[in-house]
Scaffold this motif. Structure first.
Motif, PDB file in Angstrom:
ATOM      1  N   HIS A 318       0.828  -1.215   0.000  1.00 49.99           N
ATOM      2  CA  HIS A 318       0.000   0.000   0.000  1.00 49.99           C
ATOM      3  C   HIS A 318       0.856   1.256   0.000  1.00 49.99           C
ATOM      4  CE1 HIS A 318      -3.717  -2.210   0.396  1.00 49.99           C
ATOM      5  NE2 HIS A 318      -3.180  -2.914   1.376  1.00 49.99           N
ATOM      6  N   GLY A 321       1.615   1.833  -3.661  1.00 53.92           N
ATOM      7  CA  GLY A 321       0.465   2.067  -4.522  1.00 53.92           C
ATOM      8  C   GLY A 321       0.228   0.965  -5.525  1.00 53.92           C
ATOM      9  N   VAL A 413     -10.703   6.621  -7.761  1.00 49.73           N
ATOM     10  CA  VAL A 413      -9.768   7.750  -7.733  1.00 49.73           C
ATOM     11  C   VAL A 413      -9.279   8.086  -9.136  1.00 49.73           C
ATOM     12  CG1 VAL A 413      -7.452   8.422  -6.989  1.00 49.73           C
ATOM     13  CG2 VAL A 413      -9.046   7.429  -5.345  1.00 49.73           C
ATOM     14  N   ARG A 438      -3.482   2.777 -12.547  1.00 47.63           N
ATOM     15  CA  ARG A 438      -2.765   3.986 -12.132  1.00 47.63           C
ATOM     16  C   ARG A 438      -1.937   4.548 -13.293  1.00 47.63           C
ATOM     17  NH1 ARG A 438      -2.210   4.943  -6.666  1.00 47.63           N
ATOM     18  NH2 ARG A 438      -3.009   3.346  -5.240  1.00 47.63           N
ATOM     19  N   GLU A 551      -0.694   9.076  -3.952  1.00 44.53           N
ATOM     20  CA  GLU A 551      -0.483   8.856  -2.525  1.00 44.53           C
ATOM     21  C   GLU A 551       0.975   9.020  -2.130  1.00 44.53           C
ATOM     22  OE1 GLU A 551      -1.903   6.745  -4.570  1.00 44.53           O
ATOM     23  OE2 GLU A 551      -3.955   6.328  -3.893  1.00 44.53           O
ATOM     24  N   ARG A 552       1.860   9.092  -3.131  1.00 42.52           N
ATOM     25  CA  ARG A 552       3.276   9.176  -2.819  1.00 42.52           C
ATOM     26  C   ARG A 552       3.873  10.539  -3.173  1.00 42.52           C
ATOM     27  NH1 ARG A 552       3.761   3.866  -5.031  1.00 42.52           N
ATOM     28  NH2 ARG A 552       5.285   4.535  -6.582  1.00 42.52           N
ATOM     29  N   ALA A 565       2.100  11.559   1.149  1.00 33.61           N
ATOM     30  CA  ALA A 565       0.689  11.785   1.466  1.00 33.61           C
ATOM     31  C   ALA A 565       0.060  10.555   2.081  1.00 33.61           C
ATOM     32  CB  ALA A 565      -0.069  12.186   0.198  1.00 33.61           C
ATOM     33  N   SER A 566       0.617   9.380   1.806  1.00 29.01           N
ATOM     34  CA  SER A 566       0.107   8.144   2.395  1.00 29.01           C
ATOM     35  C   SER A 566       0.413   8.039   3.873  1.00 29.01           C
ATOM     36  CB  SER A 566       0.723   6.936   1.680  1.00 29.01           C
ATOM     37  OG  SER A 566       2.129   6.899   1.880  1.00 29.01           O
ATOM     38  N   ALA A 615      -3.146  14.953  -6.704  1.00 31.59           N
ATOM     39  CA  ALA A 615      -3.716  14.253  -5.547  1.00 31.59           C
ATOM     40  C   ALA A 615      -4.891  15.031  -4.975  1.00 31.59           C
ATOM     41  CB  ALA A 615      -2.640  14.047  -4.486  1.00 31.59           C
ATOM     42  N   LEU A 618      -7.110  13.675  -2.272  1.00 35.01           N
ATOM     43  CA  LEU A 618      -6.579  13.517  -0.920  1.00 35.01           C
ATOM     44  C   LEU A 618      -6.629  14.816  -0.124  1.00 35.01           C
ATOM     45  CD1 LEU A 618      -3.417  11.356  -1.688  1.00 35.01           C
ATOM     46  CD2 LEU A 618      -5.626  10.580  -0.821  1.00 35.01           C
ATOM     47  N   GLY A 641      -3.619  14.395   2.199  1.00 33.48           N
ATOM     48  CA  GLY A 641      -3.379  13.137   2.875  1.00 33.48           C
ATOM     49  C   GLY A 641      -2.779  13.405   4.238  1.00 33.48           C
TER      50      GLY A 641
END
Length: 860
Positions: A318, A321, A413, A438, A551-552, A565-566, A615, A618, A641
């Motif tokens: 996770h 991603g 997303v 993605r 997320e990264r 951000a994760s 993002a 987020l 995030g």
């Protein structure tokens, strides 16, 4: 000219009548054929009518790997005396070799899925052979489920064969069975593998087990030494199985000077190297291979297998991603497949780099990919097929509910599905790109901002991680690939051409042509950045990486450290040019064992606007009230995030949030944050004693967690009025605890009777009872208890009497005063009366007068 002798020598021919009959009767069958029997080569030719005189059919053979698909097609063409592209052809990603007369086409399972999504009916295809189904790759399981749907709804005449050397034959037979519930026939072919001797060759000293992608260098050095041993002890080529490309390179580096050619064979290897491994050679060879060499065609000349015992399996990561790979111990089924490579052409030997005693503890089969992999691509395939939950698909193993929920969130997303999980037009287009959702999002949205060429170049870099020597800066790696002449750069250019064609044609691509069109000029004008200006290489690389892995996106926190951000920390290497960046889009990162942060392997510099745009889902804002660094903090915060963008103090925070935060502080630091006077501590101890002794209505107050569960009962209204740590310190805990007494039943009135705070002793003193220990303690000077024959009790429990010297020091402990006066007292008297001559030490304490004073006071 057909090579009849080679065809006749394949053992699978003996079971072909049974297989053809099963397909005619039931339309589906499971073929179990050991390695080397010809299931991959002869069976498709017979089913297509190219040999054996049967009716003409078009046969599609699905292989799990590109190297196997290309090799199988070439072998079948050789058996027919033709070149690939005539009667037999193949299609893999980026390469298509077929012609108008092709009747057997070998494809990868990924290509088969793309075709089924574009044309469910597959008109013109008569038979589909799913080869090596024992490997349980997710694409193969999905393709089987889709084909069963096609047979049930559209093409009942479509024939299906599930073929493998080692598989769950009964499970596949049930899966391929008809609506009547009768399993499909299982056809077994006898093998002709030559005997293979097993040599157990464990390391002399223990090695660390694999962790993530990490393999102990000592294990690889041991494998290299076993290869050298095999070369010295046995004749013939050596095939060595290792888990990944990095391990191949390291072992190859340790084999310098061996009297043999060293080849490295893996899915990313150049076609020339793959072909060389599958071609007989006049000189001796050491073939270092990943799992691509476990099955399918024979590797000629191999008489020895060295098995490291390691394999790579997909895992969901996770933090990254995308699905990641983990190094694991290979299953016993994989071990049998690998060992069988040594006995294809003659008797052989397998050197197993582990102890025989460990073998029985290995897993029987590899884990089905559907249980462990990132399911975003599978979920998109299922949604485009019309079954977003995949509950109606015929699968040997259902997808885990948690993994499917995470996958659907990813699809939402990236804009692939609507609220009900059904694909939107954008999602249908993404499914046809042959990319993870993605990366498909990055290609589509990147094309709008940068143009198809530049977006395709960057996505191609992200779809296959570039070599480490390209550096950790994605923009720099992009420039290196553009001008590189190595094998990676060649594969990268081919993938760029495929992606550019795919995105330009709306996603409808079939895997490339035989003679792809030349690439567009690298000098074409740059695309426009998200702000409308011309995008530099650096900003373009950052945008595409951020689109793929929102997320990264990570903000610097100093010293080369970043927060993604994760919520995962990330660190750049010493000397990296990325260390000074305010923001990064992290494309590749890994986490070392026991490390709190991930190490950035590939990233691009971005600005805050790019991070916010990529993002956007987020981004959040609102009141945050929590316990931090020992006090309550109340702020209005804007976040991306886990990354805090801005904050300002809250003057009037929500009381409910404040109360929750204060309770969290009490849980974190304990009820010591309240004001505990001596009386309050005593009351808590007394109530705890009554709860242990009598239970019933007496509350459990000894444990902080138990008290905090009942905060509404005893800490209100003081807790609701509190706003900070100092307010908690003003709450009288003893007064608050009184609210928990069992007033309703009347037991509270008996508190002083059942657990008195003090007990009056014969001297007249009122001595405090200590209830903190398991048994109540009464600490009193020995002389004050003269004449007391029975031990005092509280709630029926005798107290533990700590008898003190005149100076207040412990002299004896007893829970039975009568016995003490008769026995233990004499020893205490003998020891202390000389030390304390002014105090009374009667010979008979049972009849003596209790006192708090010395002899002189008594005489007065």
């Amino acid at each position: 000219m057909i090579r009849s002798a080679a065809l006749d020598a394949l053992p699978v021919r003996e079971c072909l009548p049974a297989l053809v009959s099963a397909l005619e009767d039931r339309g589906a069958a499971v073929l179990c054929a050991p390695p080397g029997t010809g299931k991959t080569t002869l069976v498709p030719l017979v089913l297509a009518g190219l040999v054996g005189g049967g009716p003409e059919r078009r046969v599609l053979v699905a292989e799990p790997r590109r190297i196997a698909a290309r090799a199988a097609a070439r072998r079948m063409a050789w058996l027919l005396g033709e070149q690939p592209g005539a009667s037999v052809g193949f299609t893999v990603r980026g390469e298509r070799v077929v012609g108008p007369s092709t009747r057997v086409e070998v494809v990868t399972t990924g290509v088969l899925l793309q075709r089924l999504q574009r044309d469910q009916e597959q008109a013109g295809v008569d038979v589909v052979v799913l080869d090596e189904c024992h490997e349980r790759h997710l694409d193969a399981d999905t393709a089987a489920a889709f084909l069963l749907d096609v047979r049930a709804a559209l093409r009942p005449e479509l024939r299906l064969v599930a073929a493998s050397a080692t598989t769950d034959a009964a499970g596949w037979a049930r899966l391929l069975g008809g609506a009547d519930g009768v399993p499909a026939p299982v056809v077994e072919a006898a093998g002709v593998s030559y005997p293979v001797e097993t040599v157990w060759a464990p390391p002399a000293r223990p090695v660390r087990p694999p962790h993530g992608m990490l393999v102990d260098p000592a294990q690889l050095a041991h494998v290299a030494s076993v290869v050298r041993r095999a070369l010295a002890e046995r004749s013939g080529d050596v095939l060595c199985f290792l888990p990944g490309v990095g391990e191949l390179a390291r072992v190859a580096g340790q084999l310098g000077g061996v009297d043999a050619e060293v080849l490295q064979v893996h899915g990313r290897a150049p076609a020339a190297v793959q072909d060389a491994a599958l071609t007989p050679a006049a000189h001796r060879r050491v073939i270092l291979a990943t799992a691509v060499a476990e099955s399918s065609l024979t590797v000629p000349g191999v008489r020895v297998v060295v098995d490291s015992g390691l394999a790579r399996e997909p895992r969901v990561d996770h933090a990254r991603g995308l699905g990641a790979l983990a190094t694991v111990r290979a299953s016993r089924a994989a071990g049998r497949q690998r060992a069988g490579r040594a006995g294809r052409e003659a008797p052989g030997t397998v050197y197993r780099c582990w102890a025989e005693a460990e073998d029985a503890r290995l897993a029987s089969f590899p884990s089905p990919e559907i249980r462990t992999a990132d399911l975003a691509a599978f979920a998109l395939q299922a949604a485009c097929w019309g079954d977003p939950d995949a509950t109606g698909l015929a699968l040997l193993d259902p997808p885990p509910a948690g993994a499917m929920a995470a996958a659907r969130e990813v699809l939402s997303v990236v804009g692939a599905v609507g609220p009900a999980g059904r694909p939107v037009p954008r999602g249908l287009r993404m499914a046809r790109l042959g990319l993870h959702p993605r990366l498909a999002r990055a290609l589509l949205d990147g094309t709008e901002a940068l143009g198809a060429r530049r977006a395709a170049e960057l996505v191609a870099l992200l779809s296959e991680e570039p070599p480490r020597e390209y550096g950790d800066d994605l923009a720099g790696a992009w420039r290196a690939a553009r001008h590189g002449g190595d094998a990676y750069a060649g594969r990268w250019r081919a993938e760029v051409r495929r992606l550019e064609r795919a995105v330009s044609s709306g996603g409808a691509t079939g895997g490339g042509g035989r003679n792809p069109a030349p690439a567009a000029s690298e000098e074409r004008g740059p695309g426009r950045g998200p702000g409308g200006g011309a995008a530099t290489d650096d900003s373009a690389a950052g945008l595409v990486a951020a689109l793929a892995f929102p997320e990264r996106v990570a903000r610097a926190k100093g010293g080369g450290g970043f927060l993604m951000a994760s919520g995962t920390g990330a660190e750049t290497g010493e000397g990296s040019g990325l260390r000074s960046a305010p923001w990064l889009a992290v494309a590749v990162a890994d986490r070392a064992p026991h490390s709190a942060s991930a190490r950035v392997r590939l990233a691009a510099v971005i600005d805050e606007d790019t991070a916010l745009a990529a993002a956007a889902h987020l981004r959040s804002g609102g009141e945050e009230v929590h316990w931090e660094d020992g006090d309550l903090v109340a702020r209005r915060v804007t976040r991306l995030g886990a990354v805090e963008l801005a904050s300002r103090p809250l003057r009037d925070p929500d009381p409910a949030l404040v109360r929750a935060a204060l309770l969290d502080g009490l849980r974190t630091e304990g009820l010591g944050l309240l004001r505990w006077s001596a009386d309050a501590q005593g009351l808590r101890a007394r109530l705890g004693f009554l709860h242990r002794t009598l239970g019933g209505a007496w509350p459990d107050v000894a444990d902080d967690a138990a008290l905090l569960e009942r905060a509404d009962e005893w800490l209100e209204p003081e807790l609701s009025r509190a706003r900070r740590r100092a307010d908690l310190a003003r709450i009288d805990a003893g007064q608050a605890l009184n609210r928990l007494l069992p007033w309703a039943g009347g037991e509270a009135a008996r508190l002083d009777e059942l657990a008195p705070e003090r007990i009056e002793v014969p001297s007249g003193s009122r001595i405090r009872v200590d209830y903190a220990a398991e048994q109540p303690v009464l600490a009193v000077k020995l002389q004050e208890l003269f004449g007391l024959a029975e031990t005092p009790r509280v709630a029926g429990v005798p107290v533990l009497v700590h008898l003190l010297s005149p100076a207040g020091r412990p002299a004896a402990v007893t829970a039975d005063l009568a016995s003490f006066w008769q026995g233990g007292y004499r020893a205490v008297r003998a020891e202390l009366r000389g030390r304390y001559p002014k105090h009374p030490w009667p010979e008979d304490p049972a009849t003596a007068e209790p006192t708090r004073h010395t002899n002189a006071r008594l005489r007065r």
